[in-house]
Design a protein around this motif. Structure first.
Motif, mmCIF file in Angstrom:
data_model
loop_
_atom_site.group_PDB
_atom_site.id
_atom_site.type_symbol
_atom_site.label_atom_id
_atom_site.label_comp_id
_atom_site.label_asym_id
_atom_site.label_seq_id
_atom_site.Cartn_x
_atom_site.Cartn_y
_atom_site.Cartn_z
ATOM 1 N N THR A 52 0.845 -1.179 0.000
ATOM 2 C CA THR A 52 0.000 0.000 0.000
ATOM 3 C C THR A 52 0.887 1.238 0.000
ATOM 4 O OG1 THR A 52 -0.104 0.286 2.399
ATOM 5 C CG2 THR A 52 -1.681 -1.252 1.402
ATOM 6 N N TRP A 53 0.329 2.357 -0.393
ATOM 7 C CA TRP A 53 1.152 3.561 -0.404
ATOM 8 C C TRP A 53 1.487 4.050 0.999
ATOM 9 C CZ3 TRP A 53 3.164 2.585 -4.511
ATOM 10 C CH2 TRP A 53 3.914 3.498 -5.259
ATOM 11 N N GLY A 54 0.825 3.463 1.980
ATOM 12 C CA GLY A 54 1.196 3.723 3.358
ATOM 13 C C GLY A 54 2.294 2.802 3.846
ATOM 14 N N GLY A 55 2.641 1.796 3.031
ATOM 15 C CA GLY A 55 3.777 0.952 3.360
ATOM 16 C C GLY A 55 3.445 -0.447 3.873
ATOM 17 N N ILE A 56 2.202 -0.815 3.872
ATOM 18 C CA ILE A 56 1.836 -2.158 4.337
ATOM 19 C C ILE A 56 2.077 -3.148 3.203
ATOM 20 C CG2 ILE A 56 -0.031 -3.626 5.170
ATOM 21 C CD1 ILE A 56 -1.289 -1.069 6.342
ATOM 22 N N THR A 57 2.795 -4.197 3.511
ATOM 23 C CA THR A 57 3.141 -5.189 2.494
ATOM 24 C C THR A 57 2.385 -6.494 2.720
ATOM 25 O OG1 THR A 57 5.040 -5.940 3.797
ATOM 26 C CG2 THR A 57 5.443 -4.231 2.149
ATOM 27 N N ASN A 58 2.246 -7.227 1.636
ATOM 28 C CA ASN A 58 1.585 -8.523 1.681
ATOM 29 C C ASN A 58 2.305 -9.432 0.699
ATOM 30 O OD1 ASN A 58 -0.396 -10.482 2.303
ATOM 31 N ND2 ASN A 58 -1.549 -9.934 0.467
ATOM 32 N N TYR A 59 2.606 -10.651 1.131
ATOM 33 C CA TYR A 59 3.344 -11.595 0.301
ATOM 34 C C TYR A 59 2.582 -12.906 0.188
ATOM 35 C CZ TYR A 59 7.370 -8.512 0.973
ATOM 36 O OH TYR A 59 8.209 -7.434 0.994
ATOM 37 N N ALA A 60 2.665 -13.505 -0.983
ATOM 38 C CA ALA A 60 2.149 -14.859 -1.136
ATOM 39 C C ALA A 60 3.042 -15.807 -0.359
ATOM 40 C CB ALA A 60 2.131 -15.250 -2.614
ATOM 41 N N ASP A 61 2.463 -16.894 0.085
ATOM 42 C CA ASP A 61 3.233 -17.857 0.880
ATOM 43 C C ASP A 61 4.445 -18.379 0.122
ATOM 44 O OD1 ASP A 61 0.378 -19.397 2.602
ATOM 45 O OD2 ASP A 61 1.561 -17.596 3.033
ATOM 46 N N PHE A 62 4.311 -18.520 -1.195
ATOM 47 C CA PHE A 62 5.397 -19.137 -1.957
ATOM 48 C C PHE A 62 6.616 -18.219 -2.136
ATOM 49 C CE2 PHE A 62 4.567 -16.733 -5.733
ATOM 50 C CZ PHE A 62 3.186 -16.633 -5.860
ATOM 51 N N VAL A 63 6.503 -16.941 -1.722
ATOM 52 C CA VAL A 63 7.675 -16.058 -1.802
ATOM 53 C C VAL A 63 8.105 -15.526 -0.452
ATOM 54 C CG1 VAL A 63 7.289 -15.324 -4.180
ATOM 55 C CG2 VAL A 63 6.303 -13.982 -2.295
ATOM 56 N N LYS A 64 7.366 -15.848 0.589
ATOM 57 C CA LYS A 64 7.735 -15.328 1.908
ATOM 58 C C LYS A 64 9.150 -15.766 2.273
ATOM 59 C CE LYS A 64 3.209 -14.639 4.024
ATOM 60 N NZ LYS A 64 2.206 -15.094 5.031
ATOM 61 N N GLY A 65 9.923 -14.801 2.695
ATOM 62 C CA GLY A 65 11.294 -15.090 3.077
ATOM 63 C C GLY A 65 12.295 -14.977 1.948
ATOM 64 N N ARG A 66 11.824 -14.837 0.716
ATOM 65 C CA ARG A 66 12.751 -14.727 -0.400
ATOM 66 C C ARG A 66 12.367 -13.605 -1.371
ATOM 67 N NH1 ARG A 66 11.638 -17.864 -5.190
ATOM 68 N NH2 ARG A 66 9.523 -18.738 -5.120
ATOM 69 N N ALA A 67 11.467 -12.753 -0.940
ATOM 70 C CA ALA A 67 11.076 -11.621 -1.786
ATOM 71 C C ALA A 67 10.898 -10.386 -0.924
ATOM 72 C CB ALA A 67 9.783 -11.924 -2.536
ATOM 73 N N THR A 68 11.198 -9.250 -1.537
ATOM 74 C CA THR A 68 10.982 -7.969 -0.877
ATOM 75 C C THR A 68 10.349 -7.013 -1.872
ATOM 76 O OG1 THR A 68 12.920 -8.262 0.540
ATOM 77 C CG2 THR A 68 12.041 -6.030 0.324
ATOM 78 N N ILE A 69 9.234 -6.431 -1.483
ATOM 79 C CA ILE A 69 8.612 -5.415 -2.305
ATOM 80 C C ILE A 69 8.840 -4.067 -1.633
ATOM 81 C CG2 ILE A 69 6.309 -5.644 -1.245
ATOM 82 C CD1 ILE A 69 5.162 -5.139 -4.103
#
Length: 116
Positions: A52-69
């Motif tokens: 979100t433009w406020g900075g809240i991130t959400n990740y799919a389970d298959f990328v958690k721990g290996r992706a950064t948005i």
């Protein structure tokens, strides 16, 4: 008109990393959120990560721990960094924009191919 420009796709090796970027331009008048989805051949499009433009991130389970948005508000740009890639990450990656509260736009997609 509002447009999305995606970059960073291409060929990667197993165990490698990639960095995708997406820039929104035009008469946006307020970004709510941006994100990356992907579509593997023969499967439905699925969320990879969003912010979100406020900075809240959400990740799919298959990328958690290996992706950064992440995002650059001033440039209306988001970045997705993924590492420990596998051939299962091969897909077309699409940028997604939500703006003015309820409008949304898809990018044209960028192919990511992970070789063995």
């Amino acid at each position: 008109q509002v447009q999305l420009a995606e970059s960073g796709g291409g060929l990667a090796q197993t165990g490698g990393s990639l960095r995708l970027s997406c820039t929104a331009s035009g008469p946006i008048f307020g970004i709510n959120a941006m994100g990356w989805f992907r579509q593997i051949t023969g499967k439905q499009r699925e969320l990879v990560a969003s912010i979100t433009w406020g900075g809240i991130t959400n990740y799919a389970d298959f990328v958690k721990g290996r992706a950064t948005i992440s995002k650059d508000n001033a440039k209306n740009t988001i970045y997705l960094e993924m590492n420990s890639l596998t051939p299962e990450d091969t897909a077309v990656y699409y940028c997604h924009l939500v703006y003015r509260g309820a409008r949304f736009l898809w990018g044209q997609g960028t192919q990511v191919t992970v070789s063995t």
